[in-house]
Scaffold this motif. Sequence first.
Motif, PDB file in Angstrom:
ATOM      1  N   PHE A   1       0.837  -1.198   0.000  1.00  0.00           N
ATOM      2  CA  PHE A   1       0.000   0.000   0.000  1.00  0.00           C
ATOM      3  C   PHE A   1       0.873   1.251   0.000  1.00  0.00           C
ATOM      4  CE2 PHE A   1      -3.652  -2.578   1.880  1.00  0.00           C
ATOM      5  CZ  PHE A   1      -4.348  -2.573   0.694  1.00  0.00           C
ATOM      6  N   ALA A   2       2.019   1.172   0.685  1.00  0.00           N
ATOM      7  CA  ALA A   2       2.904   2.349   0.716  1.00  0.00           C
ATOM      8  C   ALA A   2       3.381   2.687  -0.698  1.00  0.00           C
ATOM      9  CB  ALA A   2       4.095   2.082   1.632  1.00  0.00           C
ATOM     10  N   ALA A   3       3.714   1.664  -1.484  1.00  0.00           N
ATOM     11  CA  ALA A   3       4.146   1.912  -2.867  1.00  0.00           C
ATOM     12  C   ALA A   3       2.966   2.404  -3.707  1.00  0.00           C
ATOM     13  CB  ALA A   3       4.748   0.640  -3.461  1.00  0.00           C
ATOM     14  N   SER A   4       1.792   1.783  -3.497  1.00  0.00           N
ATOM     15  CA  SER A   4       0.608   2.188  -4.275  1.00  0.00           C
ATOM     16  C   SER A   4       0.252   3.640  -4.000  1.00  0.00           C
ATOM     17  CB  SER A   4      -0.595   1.302  -3.914  1.00  0.00           C
ATOM     18  OG  SER A   4      -0.310  -0.038  -4.186  1.00  0.00           O
ATOM     19  N   ALA A   5       0.498   4.094  -2.754  1.00  0.00           N
ATOM     20  CA  ALA A   5       0.144   5.466  -2.368  1.00  0.00           C
ATOM     21  C   ALA A   5       0.940   6.497  -3.151  1.00  0.00           C
ATOM     22  CB  ALA A   5       0.361   5.647  -0.865  1.00  0.00           C
ATOM     23  N   THR A   6       2.056   6.094  -3.744  1.00  0.00           N
ATOM     24  CA  THR A   6       2.862   7.045  -4.510  1.00  0.00           C
ATOM     25  C   THR A   6       2.387   7.150  -5.969  1.00  0.00           C
ATOM     26  OG1 THR A   6       4.475   5.399  -5.238  1.00  0.00           O
ATOM     27  CG2 THR A   6       4.903   6.462  -3.105  1.00  0.00           C
ATOM     28  N   LEU A   7       1.476   6.246  -6.369  1.00  0.00           N
ATOM     29  CA  LEU A   7       0.962   6.305  -7.750  1.00  0.00           C
ATOM     30  C   LEU A   7       0.036   7.504  -7.899  1.00  0.00           C
ATOM     31  CD1 LEU A   7      -0.112   2.546  -8.174  1.00  0.00           C
ATOM     32  CD2 LEU A   7       1.930   3.636  -9.169  1.00  0.00           C
ATOM     33  N   ASP A   8      -0.107   8.012  -9.129  1.00  0.00           N
ATOM     34  CA  ASP A   8      -1.117   9.060  -9.299  1.00  0.00           C
ATOM     35  C   ASP A   8      -2.494   8.401  -9.169  1.00  0.00           C
ATOM     36  OD1 ASP A   8      -2.439   8.810 -12.143  1.00  0.00           O
ATOM     37  OD2 ASP A   8      -0.312   8.326 -12.353  1.00  0.00           O
ATOM     38  N   SER A   9      -3.470   9.203  -8.759  1.00  0.00           N
ATOM     39  CA  SER A   9      -4.762   8.627  -8.355  1.00  0.00           C
ATOM     40  C   SER A   9      -5.411   7.815  -9.465  1.00  0.00           C
ATOM     41  CB  SER A   9      -5.724   9.735  -7.907  1.00  0.00           C
ATOM     42  OG  SER A   9      -5.187  10.366  -6.770  1.00  0.00           O
ATOM     43  N   SER A  10      -5.305   8.289 -10.724  1.00  0.00           N
ATOM     44  CA  SER A  10      -6.023   7.549 -11.769  1.00  0.00           C
ATOM     45  C   SER A  10      -5.339   6.213 -12.048  1.00  0.00           C
ATOM     46  CB  SER A  10      -6.221   8.397 -13.024  1.00  0.00           C
ATOM     47  OG  SER A  10      -5.066   8.405 -13.789  1.00  0.00           O
ATOM     48  N   THR A  11      -4.013   6.172 -11.941  1.00  0.00           N
ATOM     49  CA  THR A  11      -3.321   4.885 -12.114  1.00  0.00           C
ATOM     50  C   THR A  11      -3.711   3.932 -10.983  1.00  0.00           C
ATOM     51  OG1 THR A  11      -1.473   6.064 -13.095  1.00  0.00           O
ATOM     52  CG2 THR A  11      -1.040   3.802 -12.386  1.00  0.00           C
ATOM     53  N   PHE A  12      -3.775   4.472  -9.777  1.00  0.00           N
ATOM     54  CA  PHE A  12      -4.131   3.636  -8.629  1.00  0.00           C
ATOM     55  C   PHE A  12      -5.570   3.132  -8.775  1.00  0.00           C
ATOM     56  CE2 PHE A  12      -3.840   3.514  -3.671  1.00  0.00           C
ATOM     57  CZ  PHE A  12      -3.942   2.130  -3.708  1.00  0.00           C
ATOM     58  N   GLU A  13      -6.476   4.030  -9.194  1.00  0.00           N
ATOM     59  CA  GLU A  13      -7.866   3.598  -9.388  1.00  0.00           C
ATOM     60  C   GLU A  13      -7.957   2.512 -10.452  1.00  0.00           C
ATOM     61  OE1 GLU A  13     -11.029   6.454  -9.826  1.00  0.00           O
ATOM     62  OE2 GLU A  13     -10.144   7.746  -8.308  1.00  0.00           O
ATOM     63  N   GLN A  14      -7.123   2.658 -11.488  1.00  0.00           N
ATOM     64  CA  GLN A  14      -7.097   1.656 -12.551  1.00  0.00           C
ATOM     65  C   GLN A  14      -6.691   0.286 -11.980  1.00  0.00           C
ATOM     66  OE1 GLN A  14      -8.369   2.009 -15.474  1.00  0.00           O
ATOM     67  NE2 GLN A  14      -7.860  -0.159 -15.831  1.00  0.00           N
ATOM     68  N   ARG A  15      -5.745   0.319 -11.061  1.00  0.00           N
ATOM     69  CA  ARG A  15      -5.274  -0.928 -10.451  1.00  0.00           C
ATOM     70  C   ARG A  15      -6.396  -1.569  -9.613  1.00  0.00           C
ATOM     71  NH1 ARG A  15      -0.393  -2.652  -6.734  1.00  0.00           N
ATOM     72  NH2 ARG A  15      -0.122  -4.656  -7.732  1.00  0.00           N
ATOM     73  N   ILE A  16      -7.138  -0.724  -8.922  1.00  0.00           N
ATOM     74  CA  ILE A  16      -8.266  -1.259  -8.152  1.00  0.00           C
ATOM     75  C   ILE A  16      -9.330  -1.809  -9.109  1.00  0.00           C
ATOM     76  CG2 ILE A  16     -10.106  -0.724  -6.501  1.00  0.00           C
ATOM     77  CD1 ILE A  16      -8.244   1.467  -5.326  1.00  0.00           C
ATOM     78  N   ALA A  17      -9.549  -1.098 -10.220  1.00  0.00           N
ATOM     79  CA  ALA A  17     -10.533  -1.566 -11.202  1.00  0.00           C
ATOM     80  C   ALA A  17     -10.146  -2.961 -11.715  1.00  0.00           C
ATOM     81  CB  ALA A  17     -10.638  -0.581 -12.359  1.00  0.00           C
ATOM     82  N   GLN A  18      -8.844  -3.169 -11.930  1.00  0.00           N
ATOM     83  CA  GLN A  18      -8.381  -4.505 -12.377  1.00  0.00           C
ATOM     84  C   GLN A  18      -8.708  -5.555 -11.318  1.00  0.00           C
ATOM     85  OE1 GLN A  18      -4.187  -4.150 -13.130  1.00  0.00           O
ATOM     86  NE2 GLN A  18      -4.478  -3.174 -15.115  1.00  0.00           N
ATOM     87  N   ALA A  19      -8.467  -5.194 -10.066  1.00  0.00           N
ATOM     88  CA  ALA A  19      -8.778  -6.141  -8.981  1.00  0.00           C
ATOM     89  C   ALA A  19     -10.275  -6.452  -8.970  1.00  0.00           C
ATOM     90  CB  ALA A  19      -8.337  -5.564  -7.640  1.00  0.00           C
ATOM     91  N   GLN A  20     -11.095  -5.428  -9.174  1.00  0.00           N
ATOM     92  CA  GLN A  20     -12.553  -5.633  -9.149  1.00  0.00           C
ATOM     93  C   GLN A  20     -13.015  -6.578 -10.260  1.00  0.00           C
ATOM     94  OE1 GLN A  20     -13.588  -1.466  -9.301  1.00  0.00           O
ATOM     95  NE2 GLN A  20     -13.971  -1.340  -7.085  1.00  0.00           N
ATOM     96  N   GLN A  21     -12.241  -6.593 -11.374  1.00  0.00           N
ATOM     97  CA  GLN A  21     -12.599  -7.504 -12.473  1.00  0.00           C
ATOM     98  C   GLN A  21     -12.591  -8.965 -12.020  1.00  0.00           C
ATOM     99  OE1 GLN A  21     -13.869  -6.636 -15.401  1.00  0.00           O
ATOM    100  NE2 GLN A  21     -13.703  -4.556 -14.613  1.00  0.00           N
ATOM    101  N   GLY A  22     -11.788  -9.257 -11.006  1.00  0.00           N
ATOM    102  CA  GLY A  22     -11.743 -10.623 -10.487  1.00  0.00           C
ATOM    103  C   GLY A  22     -13.058 -11.058  -9.847  1.00  0.00           C
ATOM    104  N   PHE A  23     -13.853 -10.070  -9.445  1.00  0.00           N
ATOM    105  CA  PHE A  23     -15.099 -10.358  -8.729  1.00  0.00           C
ATOM    106  C   PHE A  23     -16.342 -10.177  -9.613  1.00  0.00           C
ATOM    107  CE2 PHE A  23     -13.632 -10.189  -4.164  1.00  0.00           C
ATOM    108  CZ  PHE A  23     -12.285 -10.028  -4.434  1.00  0.00           C
ATOM    109  N   LEU A  24     -16.277  -9.175 -10.519  1.00  0.00           N
ATOM    110  CA  LEU A  24     -17.499  -8.761 -11.223  1.00  0.00           C
ATOM    111  C   LEU A  24     -18.082  -9.842 -12.131  1.00  0.00           C
ATOM    112  CD1 LEU A  24     -16.649  -5.052 -12.137  1.00  0.00           C
ATOM    113  CD2 LEU A  24     -18.462  -5.869 -10.596  1.00  0.00           C
ATOM    114  N   TRP A  25     -17.215 -10.652 -12.733  1.00  0.00           N
ATOM    115  CA  TRP A  25     -17.718 -11.636 -13.707  1.00  0.00           C
ATOM    116  C   TRP A  25     -18.607 -12.690 -13.045  1.00  0.00           C
ATOM    117  CZ3 TRP A  25     -16.442 -16.864 -13.395  1.00  0.00           C
ATOM    118  CH2 TRP A  25     -15.373 -17.184 -12.552  1.00  0.00           C
ATOM    119  N   LEU A  26     -18.505 -12.805 -11.723  1.00  0.00           N
ATOM    120  CA  LEU A  26     -19.303 -13.822 -11.028  1.00  0.00           C
ATOM    121  C   LEU A  26     -20.800 -13.528 -11.100  1.00  0.00           C
ATOM    122  CD1 LEU A  26     -16.824 -14.184  -8.088  1.00  0.00           C
ATOM    123  CD2 LEU A  26     -17.434 -16.005  -9.698  1.00  0.00           C
TER     124      LEU A  26
END
Length: 269
Positions: free
Chosen positions: A93-118
């Motif tokens: 999380f410390a490394a993620s906190a240094t990302l710009d917000s839209s890149t970080f949100e994109q990373r969360i969006a990728q994680a959400q893809q693991g759940f949404l298809w269900l």
Amino acid sequence: MAEVAFGGSAEKISLEEVGLRFEVDGEIATITLDRPEKRNAQTFATWSALAQIGDTLPQQVRIVVIRGEGPSFSAGIDLRMFTPEGVPGQGSFAASATLDSSTFEQRIAQAQQGFLWLRRPDIVSVAAVQGHAIGAGFQLALACDLRVLADDAKLCMKEPALGLVPDLTGTKPLVDLVGLSRAVEICLTARTVGAEEAARLGLAELVVAPQELDGAVRDLTAALLATGRDAATATKRLLQGASGRTLEEQCAAERREQVVRIKSLFAGS
Ligand code: ACO
């Protein structure tokens, strides 16, 4: 062996390395969280792998069962994410906190893809939950259409207690199932909801003894498969849309789906 790339990396790792098993038996796919020695803690690689399983799900699959090996369904996100070292190869999380917000949100969006298809209408997803389902574990269970709980199940939305919000698609199904007030209470107290209360609140379709969990899921799966694929898909799609439509709109949606059904069943007869 199935492989997965994660975190934008070109590196490929096996499902086994991620701590997942994936088995297909006819129309039933089973995903097993398989890191029992770490209580099936999840990482970004887990979510990338789940997304990839969704993307490449064999066409014949109609039921997806998600289960956890060992005493806990899942103890949530790998707590190493909170440490400066993080999870090897996946950051912190410390490394993620240094990302710009839209890149970080994109990373969360990728994680959400693991759940949404269900929630896809052409499958029914079933979580088989024993022991702890904490944070991301609770959200994974919430991402499924149905939940069968062992009577030792303990559900906890721990994120707010750790200074976070639940962001793995869990807030909407939680509110849909238990209502806003109860969802606020469960999340902001981060308390544990036991199996019996979960059933009462609508968070579980069924509660059984731990040794009966697999059998109960098998019986439920067989009962779900008794309905033909096309009618099941159309009905799930209709039900999923109901809360966002007025009665009139829902009636129109029913008509549309039924015309397609009856034409396909009886055209030319
Ligand atoms: N991340 C990484 N490792 C974990 C996690 C986790 N989330 N949960 C458990 N483990 C590890 C433990 O460190 C321990 O490892 P070790 O044997 O190398 O010491 C092993 O799994 C077994 O854990 P125990 O705590 O000994 O198991 P127990 O059955 O007594 O307790 C419980 C299980 C209640 C789930 C406990 O492990 C726990 O509270 N885990 C943390 C839960 C948590 O806060 N998750 C984050 C939620 S927020 C989110 O998901 C976004």
